[in-house]
Design an enzyme around this catalytic site. Sequence first.
Site, PDB file in Angstrom:
ATOM      1  N   ILE A   1       0.842  -1.211   0.000  1.00  0.00           N
ATOM      2  CA  ILE A   1       0.000   0.000   0.000  1.00  0.00           C
ATOM      3  C   ILE A   1       0.871   1.252   0.000  1.00  0.00           C
ATOM      4  CG2 ILE A   1      -1.952   1.191   1.065  1.00  0.00           C
ATOM      5  CD1 ILE A   1      -2.728  -1.444   2.409  1.00  0.00           C
TER       6      ILE A   1
ATOM      7  N   GLU B   1       4.350  -5.357  10.015  1.00  0.00           N
ATOM      8  CA  GLU B   1       4.230  -6.756   9.595  1.00  0.00           C
ATOM      9  C   GLU B   1       2.739  -6.940   9.352  1.00  0.00           C
ATOM     10  OE1 GLU B   1       6.388  -9.171   8.960  1.00  0.00           O
ATOM     11  OE2 GLU B   1       8.114  -7.911   9.393  1.00  0.00           O
TER      12      GLU B   1
ATOM     13  N   THR C   1      -6.142  -1.197  10.221  1.00  0.00           N
ATOM     14  CA  THR C   1      -6.941  -2.230   9.560  1.00  0.00           C
ATOM     15  C   THR C   1      -8.295  -2.436  10.245  1.00  0.00           C
ATOM     16  OG1 THR C   1      -7.009  -4.635   9.211  1.00  0.00           O
ATOM     17  CG2 THR C   1      -5.609  -3.886  10.964  1.00  0.00           C
ATOM     18  N   ASP C   2      -9.250  -2.958   9.495  1.00  0.00           N
ATOM     19  CA  ASP C   2     -10.552  -3.307  10.085  1.00  0.00           C
ATOM     20  C   ASP C   2     -10.448  -4.544  10.979  1.00  0.00           C
ATOM     21  OD1 ASP C   2     -10.163  -5.242   8.103  1.00  0.00           O
ATOM     22  OD2 ASP C   2     -12.092  -4.908   7.108  1.00  0.00           O
ATOM     23  N   GLU C   3      -9.315  -5.269  10.883  1.00  0.00           N
ATOM     24  CA  GLU C   3      -9.208  -6.526  11.637  1.00  0.00           C
ATOM     25  C   GLU C   3      -9.156  -6.295  13.143  1.00  0.00           C
ATOM     26  OE1 GLU C   3      -6.685  -9.517   9.919  1.00  0.00           O
ATOM     27  OE2 GLU C   3      -6.822  -8.603   7.943  1.00  0.00           O
TER      28      GLU C   3
ATOM     29  N   TYR D   1      -1.518 -10.632  14.579  1.00  0.00           N
ATOM     30  CA  TYR D   1      -1.426  -9.447  13.701  1.00  0.00           C
ATOM     31  C   TYR D   1      -2.411  -8.375  14.149  1.00  0.00           C
ATOM     32  CZ  TYR D   1      -2.634  -6.434   9.753  1.00  0.00           C
ATOM     33  OH  TYR D   1      -2.934  -5.333   8.971  1.00  0.00           O
TER      34      TYR D   1
ATOM     35  N   LYS E   1      -1.784  -4.616  15.779  1.00  0.00           N
ATOM     36  CA  LYS E   1      -2.283  -3.378  15.154  1.00  0.00           C
ATOM     37  C   LYS E   1      -3.201  -2.635  16.129  1.00  0.00           C
ATOM     38  CE  LYS E   1      -1.789  -1.925  11.527  1.00  0.00           C
ATOM     39  NZ  LYS E   1      -0.764  -1.011  10.946  1.00  0.00           N
TER      40      LYS E   1
ATOM     41  N   ASN F   1      -9.785  -5.024   3.431  1.00  0.00           N
ATOM     42  CA  ASN F   1      -8.771  -5.701   2.600  1.00  0.00           C
ATOM     43  C   ASN F   1      -8.523  -4.957   1.294  1.00  0.00           C
ATOM     44  OD1 ASN F   1      -9.740  -7.877   4.440  1.00  0.00           O
ATOM     45  ND2 ASN F   1      -8.307  -9.102   3.247  1.00  0.00           N
TER      46      ASN F   1
ATOM     47  N   ASP G   1      -8.158 -25.166   7.494  1.00  0.00           N
ATOM     48  CA  ASP G   1      -8.466 -23.766   7.791  1.00  0.00           C
ATOM     49  C   ASP G   1      -7.335 -23.099   8.564  1.00  0.00           C
ATOM     50  OD1 ASP G   1      -9.971 -21.495   7.696  1.00  0.00           O
ATOM     51  OD2 ASP G   1     -11.671 -22.296   8.848  1.00  0.00           O
TER      52      ASP G   1
HETATM   53  P1  NAD Z   1       3.264  -4.863   3.378  1.00  0.00           P
HETATM   54  O1  NAD Z   1       3.585  -6.030   4.238  1.00  0.00           O
HETATM   55  O2  NAD Z   1       3.096  -5.071   1.907  1.00  0.00           O
HETATM   56  O3  NAD Z   1       4.393  -3.736   3.533  1.00  0.00           O
HETATM   57  C1  NAD Z   1       4.926  -3.378   4.778  1.00  0.00           C
HETATM   58  C2  NAD Z   1       6.151  -2.490   4.539  1.00  0.00           C
HETATM   59  O4  NAD Z   1       6.684  -2.115   5.823  1.00  0.00           O
HETATM   60  C3  NAD Z   1       7.286  -3.201   3.782  1.00  0.00           C
HETATM   61  O5  NAD Z   1       7.850  -2.335   2.823  1.00  0.00           O
HETATM   62  C4  NAD Z   1       8.300  -3.524   4.889  1.00  0.00           C
HETATM   63  O6  NAD Z   1       9.655  -3.576   4.418  1.00  0.00           O
HETATM   64  C5  NAD Z   1       8.078  -2.353   5.838  1.00  0.00           C
HETATM   65  N1  NAD Z   1       8.473  -2.674   7.218  1.00  0.00           N
HETATM   66  C6  NAD Z   1       8.158  -3.787   7.930  1.00  0.00           C
HETATM   67  N2  NAD Z   1       8.711  -3.720   9.159  1.00  0.00           N
HETATM   68  C7  NAD Z   1       9.377  -2.544   9.234  1.00  0.00           C
HETATM   69  C8  NAD Z   1      10.130  -1.892  10.252  1.00  0.00           C
HETATM   70  N3  NAD Z   1      10.322  -2.460  11.439  1.00  0.00           N
HETATM   71  N4  NAD Z   1      10.656  -0.678   9.984  1.00  0.00           N
HETATM   72  C9  NAD Z   1      10.489  -0.089   8.761  1.00  0.00           C
HETATM   73  N5  NAD Z   1       9.788  -0.663   7.770  1.00  0.00           N
HETATM   74  C10 NAD Z   1       9.237  -1.876   7.983  1.00  0.00           C
HETATM   75  O7  NAD Z   1       1.974  -4.223   4.021  1.00  0.00           O
HETATM   76  P2  NAD Z   1       0.747  -3.466   3.319  1.00  0.00           P
HETATM   77  O8  NAD Z   1      -0.255  -4.461   2.871  1.00  0.00           O
HETATM   78  O9  NAD Z   1       1.292  -2.488   2.348  1.00  0.00           O
HETATM   79  O10 NAD Z   1       0.132  -2.711   4.571  1.00  0.00           O
HETATM   80  C11 NAD Z   1       0.544  -1.385   4.898  1.00  0.00           C
HETATM   81  C12 NAD Z   1      -0.220  -0.945   6.133  1.00  0.00           C
HETATM   82  O11 NAD Z   1      -1.618  -0.962   5.863  1.00  0.00           O
HETATM   83  C13 NAD Z   1      -0.004  -1.841   7.353  1.00  0.00           C
HETATM   84  O12 NAD Z   1       0.104  -1.013   8.491  1.00  0.00           O
HETATM   85  C14 NAD Z   1      -1.256  -2.695   7.398  1.00  0.00           C
HETATM   86  O13 NAD Z   1      -1.541  -3.082   8.734  1.00  0.00           O
HETATM   87  C15 NAD Z   1      -2.299  -1.734   6.856  1.00  0.00           C
HETATM   88  N6  NAD Z   1      -3.447  -2.347   6.170  1.00  0.00           N
HETATM   89  C16 NAD Z   1      -3.266  -3.288   5.197  1.00  0.00           C
HETATM   90  C17 NAD Z   1      -4.387  -3.811   4.526  1.00  0.00           C
HETATM   91  C18 NAD Z   1      -4.237  -4.816   3.401  1.00  0.00           C
HETATM   92  O14 NAD Z   1      -5.241  -5.328   2.907  1.00  0.00           O
HETATM   93  N7  NAD Z   1      -3.034  -5.100   2.935  1.00  0.00           N
HETATM   94  C19 NAD Z   1      -5.674  -3.391   4.870  1.00  0.00           C
HETATM   95  C20 NAD Z   1      -5.814  -2.424   5.870  1.00  0.00           C
HETATM   96  C21 NAD Z   1      -4.694  -1.902   6.498  1.00  0.00           C
HETATM   97  P1  TYD Z   2      -5.417 -12.594   3.281  1.00  0.00           P
HETATM   98  O1  TYD Z   2      -5.172 -12.088   1.892  1.00  0.00           O
HETATM   99  O2  TYD Z   2      -4.304 -13.273   3.996  1.00  0.00           O
HETATM  100  O3  TYD Z   2      -5.974 -11.344   4.121  1.00  0.00           O
HETATM  101  P2  TYD Z   2      -6.614 -11.303   5.625  1.00  0.00           P
HETATM  102  O4  TYD Z   2      -6.341 -12.579   6.313  1.00  0.00           O
HETATM  103  O5  TYD Z   2      -5.858 -10.165   6.234  1.00  0.00           O
HETATM  104  O6  TYD Z   2      -8.066 -11.013   5.425  1.00  0.00           O
HETATM  105  O7  TYD Z   2      -6.649 -13.582   3.247  1.00  0.00           O
HETATM  106  C1  TYD Z   2      -7.903 -13.172   2.759  1.00  0.00           C
HETATM  107  C2  TYD Z   2      -8.861 -14.315   2.975  1.00  0.00           C
HETATM  108  O8  TYD Z   2      -8.461 -15.415   2.137  1.00  0.00           O
HETATM  109  C3  TYD Z   2      -8.849 -14.858   4.378  1.00  0.00           C
HETATM  110  O9  TYD Z   2     -10.190 -15.228   4.740  1.00  0.00           O
HETATM  111  C4  TYD Z   2      -7.976 -16.093   4.320  1.00  0.00           C
HETATM  112  C5  TYD Z   2      -8.205 -16.585   2.908  1.00  0.00           C
HETATM  113  N1  TYD Z   2      -7.062 -17.287   2.264  1.00  0.00           N
HETATM  114  C6  TYD Z   2      -7.245 -18.525   1.648  1.00  0.00           C
HETATM  115  O10 TYD Z   2      -8.370 -19.060   1.620  1.00  0.00           O
HETATM  116  N2  TYD Z   2      -6.175 -19.124   1.062  1.00  0.00           N
HETATM  117  C7  TYD Z   2      -4.937 -18.573   1.077  1.00  0.00           C
HETATM  118  O11 TYD Z   2      -3.972 -19.197   0.547  1.00  0.00           O
HETATM  119  C8  TYD Z   2      -4.758 -17.292   1.685  1.00  0.00           C
HETATM  120  C9  TYD Z   2      -3.415 -16.629   1.716  1.00  0.00           C
HETATM  121  C10 TYD Z   2      -5.856 -16.680   2.266  1.00  0.00           C
END
Ligand code: NAD
Ligand code: TYD
Length: 361
Positions: free
Chosen positions: A11, A88, A138-140, A164, A168, A193, A295
């Site tokens: 993101i 993370e 996150t919504d989680e 996780y 958060k 997500n 699961d």
């Molecule tokens: P990502 O795992 O793709 O990227 C995380 C980034 O943070 C990476 O570039 C990593 O190198 C860096 N990082 C990790 N630990 C670090 C540290 N200790 N110091 C400096 N940098 C560090 O994650 P993402 O999916 O891009 O998510 C970004 C943010 O958005 C997170 O805070 C996550 O909780 C939040 N978020 C993600 C989603 C989703 O669907 N992916 C949804 C809602 C919120």
């Molecule tokens: P994920 O992309 O890991 O996001 P989050 O757990 O943060 O919602 O997973 C999205 C949904 O997909 C979650 O319900 C778990 C499921 N999932 C699978 O069914 N198979 C997979 O291999 C993965 C990675 C996730």
Amino acid sequence: MILITGGAGFIGGNFVHHWFERAAANGLQAEPVVVFDKLTYAGNPATIARYLQSGQATLVQADIADREAVRTALATHLPRLIVHFAAESHVDRSIHGPGEFIHTNMVGTFSLLEEARAYWGALEGDAKAAFRFLHVSTDEVYGSLADTDPAFSETTPYAPNSPYSASKAGSDHLVRAYHHTYGFPTLTTNCSNNYGPYHFPEKLIPLMILNALDGKPLPVYGDGLNIRDWLFVRDHCEAICQVLDKGRCGETYNVGGINEIKNIDVVTTICRKLDALRPRADGTKYESLITYVADRPGHDRRYAIDPTKIQREIGWQPAETFESGIDKTVRWYLENTEWIDTVRSGAYREWIAKNYSGRQG
Ligand code: NAD
Ligand code: TYD
């Protein structure tokens, strides 16, 4: 200058692109960005290479828990705001090893808050008044919904279920406390997500696209009926820009696309898209690769976001439907094999073996 933690991740990297493209679309010159990123397995400078090469973005490779590194970056680059993405982020990894999640998401956010508060405390006048710290969450943190429960609002009690989401939630509480106690100018967004380009292929959507293209099994956890509320990543990035412009300090904004979809329907949509764009040589359908596997422990059943507050107060609306967003996403993965090759290293293969061996149903 703005400082973006985690700007080499999924993101954060999309946010860097969005920051520059948004300004250009409005005929403006965007402020340069400093990406502060540890470059873990999830961080990839290739995602933002264009801006690193042009000099519009600068990369500081360091850990947000390293206070001296944070202090130096702030003193050197003098940002007018911080957008905090670094975390993370993968639930399955947090089940296998929660320690890194506590380190980065809680201790790291604490360290960043401490240094940012000291930096802000020394600012004066307009610079101090305009400074913002936007925490991306996150919504989680709200836990899991039953089918008939209303969607998460900003007043839904926190009930995180995985290491996780608990880490958060801890970071959200720290951010809240820094505003309440010190008047530190925070904004928090809790998003559903995300999916889109540059998504690391450990998460559902990119994993399914790449496994399908490789003819590998498509591992659906449990009964496949878990529900997520999917938002195209650029819609999230735009929401963050608008919250930075118009959000009220100390407030939380839930961001979601009202796109609740069962996992199995996400997977079959991807399969059909690939059948149309890249039919299999033997004529079989990609859906034949779907495999139900054991699961995830403690698997949250349903997430759903009520975005009323951000719509009413900020005026944000998503631009993409799931259909349009997944079309862009699948096409991007078909066209960007070079980026995909950079992230599927030996470490990636080790993770896939660790998470999926022993799960086969
Ligand atoms: P990502 O795992 O793709 O990227 C995380 C980034 O943070 C990476 O570039 C990593 O190198 C860096 N990082 C990790 N630990 C670090 C540290 N200790 N110091 C400096 N940098 C560090 O994650 P993402 O999916 O891009 O998510 C970004 C943010 O958005 C997170 O805070 C996550 O909780 C939040 N978020 C993600 C989603 C989703 O669907 N992916 C949804 C809602 C919120
Ligand atoms: P994920 O992309 O890991 O996001 P989050 O757990 O943060 O919602 O997973 C999205 C949904 O997909 C979650 O319900 C778990 C499921 N999932 C699978 O069914 N198979 C997979 O291999 C993965 C990675 C996730």
